[in-house]
Structures are given as structure tokens and as C-alpha cells.
Design a protein around this motif. Structure first.
Motif, mmCIF file in Angstrom:
data_model
loop_
_atom_site.group_PDB
_atom_site.id
_atom_site.type_symbol
_atom_site.label_atom_id
_atom_site.label_comp_id
_atom_site.label_asym_id
_atom_site.label_seq_id
_atom_site.Cartn_x
_atom_site.Cartn_y
_atom_site.Cartn_z
ATOM 1 N N ARG A 25 -14.780 -11.431 -8.978
ATOM 2 C CA ARG A 25 -14.216 -10.079 -9.037
ATOM 3 C C ARG A 25 -13.608 -9.698 -7.688
ATOM 4 N NH1 ARG A 25 -18.221 -5.743 -10.859
ATOM 5 N NH2 ARG A 25 -17.925 -6.836 -12.846
ATOM 6 N N VAL A 26 -12.379 -9.179 -7.767
ATOM 7 C CA VAL A 26 -11.655 -8.742 -6.576
ATOM 8 C C VAL A 26 -11.336 -7.255 -6.742
ATOM 9 C CG1 VAL A 26 -9.599 -9.081 -5.144
ATOM 10 C CG2 VAL A 26 -10.605 -11.032 -6.374
ATOM 11 N N SER A 27 -11.715 -6.455 -5.765
ATOM 12 C CA SER A 27 -11.439 -5.023 -5.809
ATOM 13 C C SER A 27 -10.442 -4.628 -4.726
ATOM 14 C CB SER A 27 -12.727 -4.205 -5.622
ATOM 15 O OG SER A 27 -13.409 -4.031 -6.841
ATOM 16 N N PHE A 28 -9.580 -3.673 -5.069
ATOM 17 C CA PHE A 28 -8.603 -3.138 -4.120
ATOM 18 C C PHE A 28 -8.849 -1.633 -3.985
ATOM 19 C CE2 PHE A 28 -6.411 -6.639 -6.387
ATOM 20 C CZ PHE A 28 -6.252 -7.505 -5.316
ATOM 21 N N ILE A 29 -9.062 -1.169 -2.775
ATOM 22 C CA ILE A 29 -9.261 0.257 -2.516
ATOM 23 C C ILE A 29 -7.900 0.887 -2.249
ATOM 24 C CG2 ILE A 29 -10.320 1.952 -0.981
ATOM 25 C CD1 ILE A 29 -12.604 0.010 -0.520
ATOM 26 N N ILE A 30 -7.558 1.899 -3.035
ATOM 27 C CA ILE A 30 -6.207 2.445 -2.993
ATOM 28 C C ILE A 30 -6.259 3.921 -3.379
ATOM 29 C CG2 ILE A 30 -5.685 1.903 -5.406
ATOM 30 C CD1 ILE A 30 -2.897 0.989 -4.469
ATOM 31 N N ASP A 31 -5.223 4.686 -3.016
ATOM 32 C CA ASP A 31 -5.172 6.074 -3.454
ATOM 33 C C ASP A 31 -4.321 6.191 -4.716
ATOM 34 O OD1 ASP A 31 -2.396 6.336 -2.720
ATOM 35 O OD2 ASP A 31 -3.032 6.673 -0.657
ATOM 36 N N SER A 32 -4.346 7.355 -5.346
ATOM 37 C CA SER A 32 -3.658 7.537 -6.622
ATOM 38 C C SER A 32 -2.151 7.377 -6.490
ATOM 39 C CB SER A 32 -3.992 8.904 -7.222
ATOM 40 O OG SER A 32 -5.360 8.975 -7.535
ATOM 41 N N GLY A 33 -1.623 7.676 -5.305
ATOM 42 C CA GLY A 33 -0.195 7.496 -5.078
ATOM 43 C C GLY A 33 0.187 6.046 -4.877
ATOM 44 N N GLN A 34 -0.827 5.176 -4.829
ATOM 45 C CA GLN A 34 -0.632 3.739 -4.672
ATOM 46 C C GLN A 34 0.211 3.418 -3.443
ATOM 47 O OE1 GLN A 34 0.060 1.454 -8.214
ATOM 48 N NE2 GLN A 34 -0.688 3.044 -9.557
ATOM 49 N N SER A 35 -0.007 4.189 -2.382
ATOM 50 C CA SER A 35 0.723 3.932 -1.145
ATOM 51 C C SER A 35 0.273 2.611 -0.531
ATOM 52 C CB SER A 35 0.482 5.079 -0.156
ATOM 53 O OG SER A 35 -0.898 5.233 0.113
ATOM 54 N N PHE A 36 1.197 1.968 0.134
ATOM 55 C CA PHE A 36 0.921 0.702 0.833
ATOM 56 C C PHE A 36 0.386 -0.378 -0.103
ATOM 57 C CE2 PHE A 36 -0.317 3.980 4.159
ATOM 58 C CZ PHE A 36 0.942 4.030 4.712
ATOM 59 N N LYS A 37 0.836 -0.377 -1.345
ATOM 60 C CA LYS A 37 0.263 -1.312 -2.314
ATOM 61 C C LYS A 37 0.830 -2.726 -2.183
ATOM 62 C CE LYS A 37 -0.887 -1.676 -7.219
ATOM 63 N NZ LYS A 37 -0.413 -1.433 -8.570
ATOM 64 N N GLY A 38 1.928 -2.882 -1.457
ATOM 65 C CA GLY A 38 2.599 -4.174 -1.392
ATOM 66 C C GLY A 38 1.702 -5.334 -1.019
ATOM 67 N N ASN A 39 0.906 -5.189 0.026
ATOM 68 C CA ASN A 39 -0.005 -6.251 0.438
ATOM 69 C C ASN A 39 -0.955 -6.638 -0.680
ATOM 70 O OD1 ASN A 39 0.835 -6.705 3.074
ATOM 71 N ND2 ASN A 39 -0.553 -5.192 3.950
ATOM 72 N N LEU A 40 -1.477 -5.633 -1.355
ATOM 73 C CA LEU A 40 -2.468 -5.885 -2.402
ATOM 74 C C LEU A 40 -1.850 -6.633 -3.577
ATOM 75 C CD1 LEU A 40 -4.276 -2.410 -2.362
ATOM 76 C CD2 LEU A 40 -4.691 -4.423 -0.939
ATOM 77 N N ASP A 41 -0.614 -6.310 -3.912
ATOM 78 C CA ASP A 41 0.071 -7.013 -4.995
ATOM 79 C C ASP A 41 0.203 -8.501 -4.686
ATOM 80 O OD1 ASP A 41 0.380 -4.763 -6.556
ATOM 81 O OD2 ASP A 41 2.387 -4.301 -5.821
ATOM 82 N N TYR A 42 0.543 -8.812 -3.448
ATOM 83 C CA TYR A 42 0.728 -10.220 -3.086
ATOM 84 C C TYR A 42 -0.599 -10.973 -3.055
ATOM 85 C CZ TYR A 42 5.692 -9.964 -2.311
ATOM 86 O OH TYR A 42 7.053 -9.847 -2.521
ATOM 87 N N LYS A 60 -9.655 5.819 -4.241
ATOM 88 C CA LYS A 60 -10.528 6.517 -3.301
ATOM 89 C C LYS A 60 -10.493 8.028 -3.456
ATOM 90 C CE LYS A 60 -7.085 5.876 0.385
ATOM 91 N NZ LYS A 60 -6.836 5.175 1.651
ATOM 92 N N ASP A 61 -9.523 8.563 -4.185
ATOM 93 C CA ASP A 61 -9.480 10.004 -4.399
ATOM 94 C C ASP A 61 -9.920 10.391 -5.811
ATOM 95 O OD1 ASP A 61 -7.288 8.724 -5.417
ATOM 96 O OD2 ASP A 61 -5.788 10.068 -4.553
ATOM 97 N N ARG A 62 -10.612 9.480 -6.498
ATOM 98 C CA ARG A 62 -11.184 9.781 -7.817
ATOM 99 C C ARG A 62 -12.655 9.385 -7.810
ATOM 100 N NH1 ARG A 62 -6.839 6.660 -11.704
ATOM 101 N NH2 ARG A 62 -4.926 7.702 -10.955
ATOM 102 N N LEU A 63 -13.515 10.269 -8.274
ATOM 103 C CA LEU A 63 -14.943 9.953 -8.339
ATOM 104 C C LEU A 63 -15.268 9.406 -9.725
ATOM 105 C CD1 LEU A 63 -16.702 12.898 -6.466
ATOM 106 C CD2 LEU A 63 -16.599 10.495 -5.794
ATOM 107 N N SER A 64 -15.690 8.134 -9.761
ATOM 108 C CA SER A 64 -16.039 7.482 -11.022
ATOM 109 C C SER A 64 -17.238 6.578 -10.776
ATOM 110 C CB SER A 64 -14.861 6.660 -11.541
ATOM 111 O OG SER A 64 -15.276 5.727 -12.521
ATOM 112 N N PHE A 65 -18.337 6.846 -11.469
ATOM 113 C CA PHE A 65 -19.539 6.045 -11.273
ATOM 114 C C PHE A 65 -19.299 4.587 -11.657
ATOM 115 C CE2 PHE A 65 -21.421 10.236 -11.185
ATOM 116 C CZ PHE A 65 -22.423 10.101 -10.231
ATOM 117 N N ASN A 66 -18.554 4.384 -12.740
ATOM 118 C CA ASN A 66 -18.270 3.007 -13.150
ATOM 119 C C ASN A 66 -17.448 2.276 -12.095
ATOM 120 O OD1 ASN A 66 -18.224 0.842 -15.230
ATOM 121 N ND2 ASN A 66 -16.014 1.215 -15.137
ATOM 122 N N SER A 67 -16.519 3.000 -11.462
ATOM 123 C CA SER A 67 -15.694 2.381 -10.430
ATOM 124 C C SER A 67 -16.530 2.007 -9.215
ATOM 125 C CB SER A 67 -14.553 3.328 -10.030
ATOM 126 O OG SER A 67 -13.581 2.634 -9.268
#
Length: 362
Positions: A25-42, A60-67
Motif C-alpha cells: 500500500r502506497v499513500s499520498f498526502i495531498i490537499d483537496s486542490g491537489q496542488s503539487f500533485k505532479g511528483n506523486l503522479d510520477y 489533509k483537509d478532510r477528516l476521515s477515520f477510514n483514511s
């Protein structure tokens, strides 16, 4: 209480401290605006080449217990910018936390290099981080200071999003789409103007310093000026002349990297875009009408700006026009600058990073 919101994240994460860590499992920490996502996509694409991996986006700007549970159960956790709750989140020894950072090289000072008050929390975050990826061994010391991190954790493996420039791009199509969108002649060369934001408000409206009429009189037959504004500059910007065809506003163009690919010259000032653009070995001119004030009052650079930047520095519209009109560029300055910022420029940064992580400890 200082950092109360971030401490709450830590308390929630603690509920899942015994979650089984899934090796794939690989997780990416990101905001809802998906800023700076380029690195993560690659990075995601590179993991997909290696086998059957599961991917999770932790917003990171959404609170979700499952997340939170998915994050706790991830073998690899990637960040692209700062996430202060990390300081209060206790991870398992099997979690590997990687800070990719979103920008190449080192230019303006940031983080712990300038913000003394944040050094303690940055140090705590760095204790939780397994490795920080940078583009060159030459800048490891700067990043160690900015992140308050031991250099032993800093790995000069490259920036994933730089792999973009080694993919197959149809430049003719990209340019044709550009010319069609803005209804301009296809025989015009493109000057990309990307000014940065200043804390000193009076310097943010670039049109108080750039004589557009003269610029177009001298250069308009050969070039079109494409302006890409820093989001914060819009507060100081009055769009009252664009209708006259003096320039085109490309701030809404989705891919800044596409604009760099299709442009012929870059005009900037103190923006870190100069680092990425230098890899393309195309001319950059630095229109720094407020240079002395900027160097005195802003956060400063990791190098001597006047002697290091990969292009001529100008202070007036006349000087700017003269440099472009008479092609007063020194390509050797570009190559010297690139060598100081990058160890490898080969389109294999993502591959090196994933190789390092998958072989870690072997």
C-alpha cells in the motif's frame, strides 16, 4: 494551544497505531486542490510498473477515520509539501515516510532557513520522516537547514516531475493548440513572463514597471508576451489592458510545464521557475526592477543572486527589450547553473527513487 489542530490529527491517528501495515500500500498526502500533485503522479506510475500496489490519497483537509486507518496501514507514505500534523503522529517502524518536495533545486530561502519560530516543529516532523528527496548533493545542506533535518536522511535522487521533459511530446500540436486558443499567429515566438509574488505590495503590479506599448512596438512583430501570474499577484492586478491585445494571460493554462516546453524565452524575477526552465537550455532574462529592495527586505537566497542566476539581470523596460532584441544571452551561464542544481537530468528520477525505497535495507 499552539498547533491545536495538528495535535488533534495526532490523537486521531493514535487510534490506529496497531493497524497492520500492508506491504503493497502506497499513500499520498495531498490537499483537496491537489496542488503539487505532479511528483506523486510520477511516483504512482513507477510503482505501477513494479507490481500490484494499492494506492490511497490522504486528503489533509478532510477528516476521515477510514483514511487515517489506510494511512497507518501504508508501507510507503509520500508528501509533496509541508504537513505539520506529522509532528504529532506516531508511525510504525514499518511505515516509510518520504518527502519529495515540489520544487527542484534551491533558490529562495524557506522553512527553517528563515522562520526561526517554526524550527522546533520542523525538527519534530523531520524525526518522523525517513528520507527527503532533492535534486543534487550540492543543495543538501540548504535543505537540511530548511527542514531541520540530518543530511543523512537527504537523498539526491532527482525530482519525479522532471521526468516529464523526457517523455514524447508533440510540440507542434501543443503549439498549435496554444495559438488556436489565444487566436494568435503561428509564426510568433512565445515569451513566457512569470513574475513572483512580493511581500512589498507596491511591486506586485508588474505593469507599473513594464512598458507594454514600447515592448510591443519593438518586439511585437516577432514575439507574443504570455503572462503567467502568481495566484497572489491577482490581488494587485487590474486587467484593463489585455483587451487591447498587448499580451495574453496564460495564468489559467493548466500545465506550466507545457508552457515552458513551447516558449522560446522566459522572463522572470525571483521565481524558482528559473531552475526548471534552465534544464531546457533556453534563455531566461531576469526583470528585477526592485532588486535592491527585494534582497534587503525579502527572505533572501541560498546563493549570490547577482552572480549566479542563469541569465542577464535587467532593471528597466528598455534594458529588457535590448537583451531580447539583440539576443544578449550567455548559454554557458545556463549550463553552470544547471550543474549546481542537478546531479542527473535523464528522465529517470522516479525510477531511482522507487528503486531506492524497494531496495532499502538490502
Amino acid at each position: 494551544m499552539l498547533y491545536l489542530k495538528h495535535r488533534v490529527y495526532g490523537l486521531i491517528f493514535k487510534l490506529f497505531k496497531h493497524t497492520h501495515v500492508e506491504k503493497n500500500r502506497v499513500s499520498f498526502i495531498i490537499d483537496s486542490g491537489q496542488s503539487f500533485k505532479g511528483n506523486l503522479d510520477y511516483i504512482k506510475k513507477e510503482f505501477e510498473k513494479r507490481g500490484d500496489f494499492e494506492f490511497h490519497y490522504f486528503y489533509k483537509d478532510r477528516l476521515s477515520f477510514n483514511s487515517f486507518k489506510m494511512l497507518a496501514g501504508s508501507r510507503y507514505i509520500f508528501l509533496n509539501d509541508n504537513f505539520f500534523p506529522l509532528a504529532f503522529m506516531n508511525f510504525d517502524a514499518e511505515n516509510i515516510i518520504v518527502q519529495l518536495w515540489h520544487a527542484p533545486g534551491a533558490s529562495k530561502k524557506f522553512g527553517g532557513s528563515v522562520d526561526v519560530e517554526s524550527r522546533d516543529i520542523l525538527r519534530r516532523i523531520s524525526e518522523k520522516t525517513d528520507c527527503l528527496i532533492v535534486t543534487s548533493k550540492n543543495i543538501m545542506g540548504f535543505y537540511a537547514e530548511a527542514f531541520q533535518m540530518s543530511e543523512s536522511k537527504i537523498k539526491p535522487l532527482g525530482l519525479p516531475r522532471m521526468d516529464y521533459y523526457f517523455e514524447n511530446h508533440d510540440l507542434n500540436k501543443l503549439k498549435a493548440d496554444f495559438y488556436r486558443k489565444y487566436d494568435i499567429s503561428s509564426d510568433k515566438k512565445i515569451i513566457l513572463y512569470a513574475p513572483t509574488f512580493r511581500d512589498e505590495e507596491k511591486y506586485n503590479n508588474v505593469f507599473n514597471y513594464l512598458d507594454l506599448n514600447r515592448f510591443n512596438e519593438e518586439l511585437g512583430d516577432e514575439y507574443v508576451l504570455a503572462l503567467r501570474l502568481h495566484p497572489k499577484i491577482r490581488n494587485f492586478y487590474k486587467d484593463d489592458i489585455s483587451g487591447e491585445g498587448k499580451y495574453i494571460d496564460v495564468s489559467g493554462w493548466e500545465s506550466e510545464q507545457e508552457l515552458m516546453l513551447i516558449s522560446d524565452i522566459l522572463i522572470t524575477d525571483y521565481s524558482s521557475i528559473m531552475i526548471e526552465y534552465s534544464v531546457l537550455n533556453k534563455p531566461t532574462v531576469f526583470f528585477t526592477y526592485d532588486l535592491d529592495e527585494y534582497l534587503t527586505n525579502e527572505r533572501g537566497f541560498y546563493y549570490d543572486f547577482k552572480t549566479t542566476v542563469p541569465g542577464p539581470i535587467v532593471y528597466t523596460s528598455d534594458d529588457l527589450i535590448d537583451v531580447i532584441k539583440n539576443n544578449k544571452f550567455d548559454k554557458s551561464k545556463i549550463s553552470d547553473f544547471v550543474r549546481s542544481q542537478f546531479d542527473e537530468i535523464d528522465g529517470r528520477s522516479s525510477e531511482r527513487i522507487v528503486d531506492y525505497l524497494l531496495n532499502r535495507g538490502r
